[in-house]
Motif scaffolding. Structure first.
Motif, PDB file in Angstrom:
ATOM      1  N   ALA A 119     -12.573 -52.157   6.704  1.00 22.44           N
ATOM      2  CA  ALA A 119     -11.681 -51.003   6.748  1.00 22.44           C
ATOM      3  C   ALA A 119     -12.447 -49.800   6.239  1.00 22.44           C
ATOM      4  O   ALA A 119     -13.267 -49.911   5.325  1.00 22.44           O
ATOM      5  CB  ALA A 119     -10.439 -51.239   5.902  1.00 22.44           C
ATOM      6  N   VAL A 120     -12.184 -48.640   6.838  1.00 29.90           N
ATOM      7  CA  VAL A 120     -12.808 -47.405   6.391  1.00 29.90           C
ATOM      8  C   VAL A 120     -11.832 -46.267   6.651  1.00 29.90           C
ATOM      9  O   VAL A 120     -11.097 -46.272   7.646  1.00 29.90           O
ATOM     10  CB  VAL A 120     -14.149 -47.153   7.122  1.00 29.90           C
ATOM     11  CG1 VAL A 120     -13.934 -46.998   8.616  1.00 29.90           C
ATOM     12  CG2 VAL A 120     -14.861 -45.937   6.541  1.00 29.90           C
ATOM     13  N   GLU A 121     -11.771 -45.326   5.718  1.00 32.93           N
ATOM     14  CA  GLU A 121     -10.935 -44.149   5.908  1.00 32.93           C
ATOM     15  C   GLU A 121     -11.564 -42.967   5.190  1.00 32.93           C
ATOM     16  O   GLU A 121     -12.378 -43.129   4.275  1.00 32.93           O
ATOM     17  CB  GLU A 121      -9.521 -44.389   5.392  1.00 32.93           C
ATOM     18  CG  GLU A 121      -9.403 -44.574   3.894  1.00 32.93           C
ATOM     19  CD  GLU A 121      -7.957 -44.715   3.443  1.00 32.93           C
ATOM     20  OE1 GLU A 121      -7.047 -44.593   4.286  1.00 32.93           O
ATOM     21  OE2 GLU A 121      -7.734 -44.946   2.245  1.00 32.93           O
ATOM     22  N   ALA A 122     -11.186 -41.777   5.631  1.00 31.69           N
ATOM     23  CA  ALA A 122     -11.695 -40.548   5.025  1.00 31.69           C
ATOM     24  C   ALA A 122     -10.561 -39.536   4.995  1.00 31.69           C
ATOM     25  O   ALA A 122      -9.614 -39.603   5.797  1.00 31.69           O
ATOM     26  CB  ALA A 122     -12.879 -40.002   5.806  1.00 31.69           C
ATOM     27  N   GLY A 123     -10.671 -38.585   4.041  1.00 28.98           N
ATOM     28  CA  GLY A 123      -9.604 -37.607   3.946  1.00 28.98           C
ATOM     29  C   GLY A 123      -9.914 -36.454   3.025  1.00 28.98           C
ATOM     30  O   GLY A 123     -11.082 -36.148   2.735  1.00 28.98           O
ATOM     31  N   THR A 124      -8.870 -35.814   2.565  1.00 23.61           N
ATOM     32  CA  THR A 124      -8.942 -34.615   1.740  1.00 23.61           C
ATOM     33  C   THR A 124      -9.810 -34.839   0.502  1.00 23.61           C
ATOM     34  O   THR A 124      -9.919 -35.950   0.010  1.00 23.61           O
ATOM     35  CB  THR A 124      -7.521 -34.213   1.317  1.00 23.61           C
ATOM     36  OG1 THR A 124      -6.683 -34.194   2.476  1.00 23.61           O
ATOM     37  CG2 THR A 124      -7.490 -32.826   0.683  1.00 23.61           C
ATOM     38  N   HIS A 125     -10.413 -33.746   0.013  1.00 24.72           N
ATOM     39  CA  HIS A 125     -11.294 -33.748  -1.165  1.00 24.72           C
ATOM     40  C   HIS A 125     -12.554 -34.584  -0.923  1.00 24.72           C
ATOM     41  O   HIS A 125     -13.090 -35.180  -1.856  1.00 24.72           O
ATOM     42  CB  HIS A 125     -10.563 -34.266  -2.402  1.00 24.72           C
ATOM     43  CG  HIS A 125      -9.285 -33.563  -2.722  1.00 24.72           C
ATOM     44  ND1 HIS A 125      -9.237 -32.198  -2.944  1.00 24.72           N
ATOM     45  CD2 HIS A 125      -8.002 -34.019  -2.842  1.00 24.72           C
ATOM     46  CE1 HIS A 125      -7.978 -31.849  -3.185  1.00 24.72           C
ATOM     47  NE2 HIS A 125      -7.216 -32.920  -3.130  1.00 24.72           N
ATOM     48  N   ALA A 126     -13.015 -34.607   0.339  1.00 25.31           N
ATOM     49  CA  ALA A 126     -14.221 -35.353   0.705  1.00 25.31           C
ATOM     50  C   ALA A 126     -14.114 -36.808   0.255  1.00 25.31           C
ATOM     51  O   ALA A 126     -15.082 -37.403  -0.245  1.00 25.31           O
ATOM     52  CB  ALA A 126     -15.466 -34.701   0.118  1.00 25.31           C
ATOM     53  N   THR A 127     -12.960 -37.395   0.453  1.00 15.97           N
ATOM     54  CA  THR A 127     -12.698 -38.769   0.046  1.00 15.97           C
ATOM     55  C   THR A 127     -13.119 -39.734   1.142  1.00 15.97           C
ATOM     56  O   THR A 127     -12.767 -39.554   2.310  1.00 15.97           O
ATOM     57  CB  THR A 127     -11.211 -38.963  -0.267  1.00 15.97           C
ATOM     58  OG1 THR A 127     -10.838 -38.071  -1.318  1.00 15.97           O
ATOM     59  CG2 THR A 127     -10.922 -40.393  -0.683  1.00 15.97           C
TER      60      THR A 127
END
Length: 638
Positions: free
Chosen positions: A165-173
């Protein structure tokens, strides 16, 4: 699929659907309450069970994100991910909750309260979470006043399988996880790892620079089947984290390093055709914490602590007759701590070791005198090298007249918390501290109408005495002996003492409904947790950072083509920020959106937006909280 809970409906579990199921474990089994598998309709305690399907439906990053959606659980955090986190179950202090990962009870003896810090535990390879509410020291020993959180990682089921699983988002998370394992006639095994990084937000609400957080972890399990009645278990968990934080005055360059690891080695032996099962194990958990402040001119390292717990356990389960079983065991726990905290820009730095050992025996009997009725009762005795002996009792009953459609429960439980090594031996410690004591009871009922509707209600009460708190020394007049560091003539401004008493009671309501592709769930908790300490001016005031009202709502659509979408809302009532302070933290509502689409067999795309109204709120006075965040990711199992 019927939700797995006892008796409070877990919101996350209720959201599980066959469309998103990924070989989730059997939800009709609960393992926390008795440290062995027990049918849910035969457990008198209040337990919430979140299986893998429920966990993935919520799309959480941290374990605390998931638990907040269940009844009676509140949280305070000093900023974003990785900062100091306190989790409270039914108003009990965070250090009064036992944390277990794959059968290993983890804690940090060098921490102030000696409990577990929830700041560094992310979802990782977790496939099952169980939340046991109420005093539960009968089987889990010290600290189990608020409850027990038991986490199980994935196990191999196919000859060879994997997940990622991989995810990315706000605040360079960025959050990434992967695991591989297998199951066979001789060996079941799995290894997994994860990595998480974020630029974060300012820990202080008035800060201007971001405080980042990064963490890597690994876990592994192996079961070697030597014979049909003999097996060897090996389990391990490791995490390494770096978090930036701010001081009380605002922005700083300070950061902390934390390393945690646990290990378990056990032998399982079944005798007399399986009527007697035995488990013999050795467990160890270690935590290293270091805080650095680059602004210090002499020694940037301004805090250093190492905590270690080693446990030796024997547990037996004996089926005496049809409907009569007994569990019994003996344990030895060895706690060790070294810590140092030099003064401002001081070169003086000495690590001082301290220790405490506890020997324990326990036993519990379970009876089923007639179909649908189960009775249980037990006793535990602990003898600690510092404060001596302590005995607790438990008893309960559960009745279902119709194979689980209607369930009635009542339980009486006791708990205790031994003084931590820090409270005993730091410069503020007191060697005469006695354990905190808790007595509690609960009564609950749940009703199901097939798979269309489910409702539950639970009432609980808990009385806690001998609570350990910080006592301040007088500023004028003759100082009492307790205001001197033991064995010296050096004064101190305060010390730890058994000075408090608290009473908690509350109501937990939950319900769920599903009609075709539409579903809705809700839970509400009313918690009156009051300070009953003798001699205080504000006796009867709600405990600090314990909301009196908590609520969760969610509704959405679950389409046959594998598309699921929902809107969720969470409410936390106003709280006092600190004991003895009139400062209040305002109540708040947070609204989230979630969606998941199974684009192919074993491949799902996830998306969510949290706090979509960008609500500004605080769970700890002066510290910030995440505003609006958006995440996009994918998950695969093969």
């Amino acid at each position: 699929m019927r939700p797995a809970h006892i008796p409070v409906v877990s919101l996350a579990t209720l959201l599980a659907s066959p469309a998103l199921a990924e070989d989730a474990p059997d939800p009709s089994i609960v393992v926390t309450a008795l440290r062995s598998p027990v049918e849910q309709s035969a457990v008198s305690a209040t337990v919430t069970v979140l299986d893998e399907t429920a966990i993935r439906a919520q799309q959480p990053i941290a374990l605390t994100d998931l638990m907040l959606r269940t009844p009676g659980v509140s949280l305070s955090r000093n900023g974003g991910f990785g900062t100091a986190t306190s989790l409270r179950i039914r108003g009990a202090d965070s250090s009064q909750t036992v944390m277990v990962i794959d059968g290993v009870r983890i804690s940090d003896p060098s921490a102030t309260g000696g409990g577990y810090s929830f700041s560094n535990l992310l979802i990782d390879d977790i496939e099952r979470v169980e939340i046991l509410r109420g005093p539960q020291s009968i089987l889990w020993g010290s600290d189990a006043i608020g409850g027990v959180v038991n986490v199980l990682t994935r196990r191999g089921e196919q000859p060879l399988e994997g997940s990622m699983a991989v995810e990315a988002g706000t605040h360079a998370t960025v959050n990434a996880q992967a695991g591989v394992g297998g199951a066979g006639s001789l060996l079941d095994w799995r290894v997994a790892g994860s990595a998480f990084t974020t630029d974060g937000i300012s820990a202080r609400s008035n800060g201007t620079e971001d405080d980042g957080y990064r963490r890597v972890s690994a876990s592994g399990t192996a079961m070697l089947k030597l014979a049909p009645n003999l097996s060897v278990d090996l389990r391990g968990y490791w995490a390494d984290a770096r978090n930036e934080f701010d001081g009380s005055s605002g922005d700083s360059r300070a950061y902390g390093l934390t390393t945690e690891w646990t290990g378990y080695a056990g032998v399982n032996l079944a005798l007399f055709g399986g009527r007697l099962t035995n488990r013999l194990a050795v467990l160890q958990t270690e935590t290293d914490r270091e805080n650095y402040d680059p602004a210090r001119s002499i020694r940037p390292l301004n805090f250093d602590a190492h905590g270690r717990v080693r446990r030796f356990e024997y547990q037996g389960n004996l089926k005496l007759a049809e409907g009569v079983s007994a569990m019994f065991g003996a344990e030895r726990e060895e706690q060790r701590m070294t810590s140092a905290s030099p003064g401002n820009n001081s070169a003086v730095y000495a690590l001082v070791p301290q220790s405490a050992d506890t020997n324990s025996v326990y036993g519990e009997l379970r009876l089923t005198p007639l179909i649908g009725l189960t009775l249980n009762g037990g006793v535990r005795h602990d003898k600690q090298s510092r404060f001596g002996g302590n005995t607790v009792f438990t008893g309960g009953a559960v009745y279902t007249p119709n194979a689980g459609q209607t369930v009635l429960r009542v339980s009486y439980d006791e708990g205790f918390k031994a003084p931590s090594l820090y409270q005993l031996f730091s410069i503020y410690g007191s060697a005469v501290l006695q354990p905190e004591q808790a007595k509690g009871w609960s009564v609950g009922a749940e009703q199901s109408l097939g798979e269309v509707f489910h409702a539950s209600a639970t009432w609980f009460e808990r009385e806690t005495e001998n609570l350990i708190d910080f006592a301040f020394c007088p500023t004028t007049g003759t100082l009492p002996a307790a205001c001197y560091i033991p064995g010296t003539t050096t004064t101190r401004f305060g010390y730890y003492a058994n000075v408090r008493k608290a009473h908690a009671k509350g109501l937990e309501l939950a319900g769920s409904a599903q009609l075709g592709v539409l579903f809705a769930t809700a839970n509400y908790s009313w918690i009156e947790a009051e300070d009953r300490s003798p001699g205080i001016t504000d006796i009867g005031r709600q405990l600090a950072r314990v909301p009196r009202h908590l609520a969760n709502l969610e509704s959405g659509v679950d389409l046959p083509k594998g598309l699921r979408a929902s809107v969720a809302a969470r409410y936390s009532g106003e709280t006092f920020d600190r004991a003895g302070s009139s400062t209040e933290l305002p109540a708040y509502w947070l609204v989230d959106l979630r969606a998941a689409w199974r684009v192919a067999e074993g491949l799902t795309i996830n998306a969510r937006a949290e706090n979509i109204m960008d609500k500004r709120y605080e769970t700890a006075g002066g510290y910030g909280a995440l505003g609006r965040t958006v995440y996009l990711g994918l998950r695969s199992r093969f």
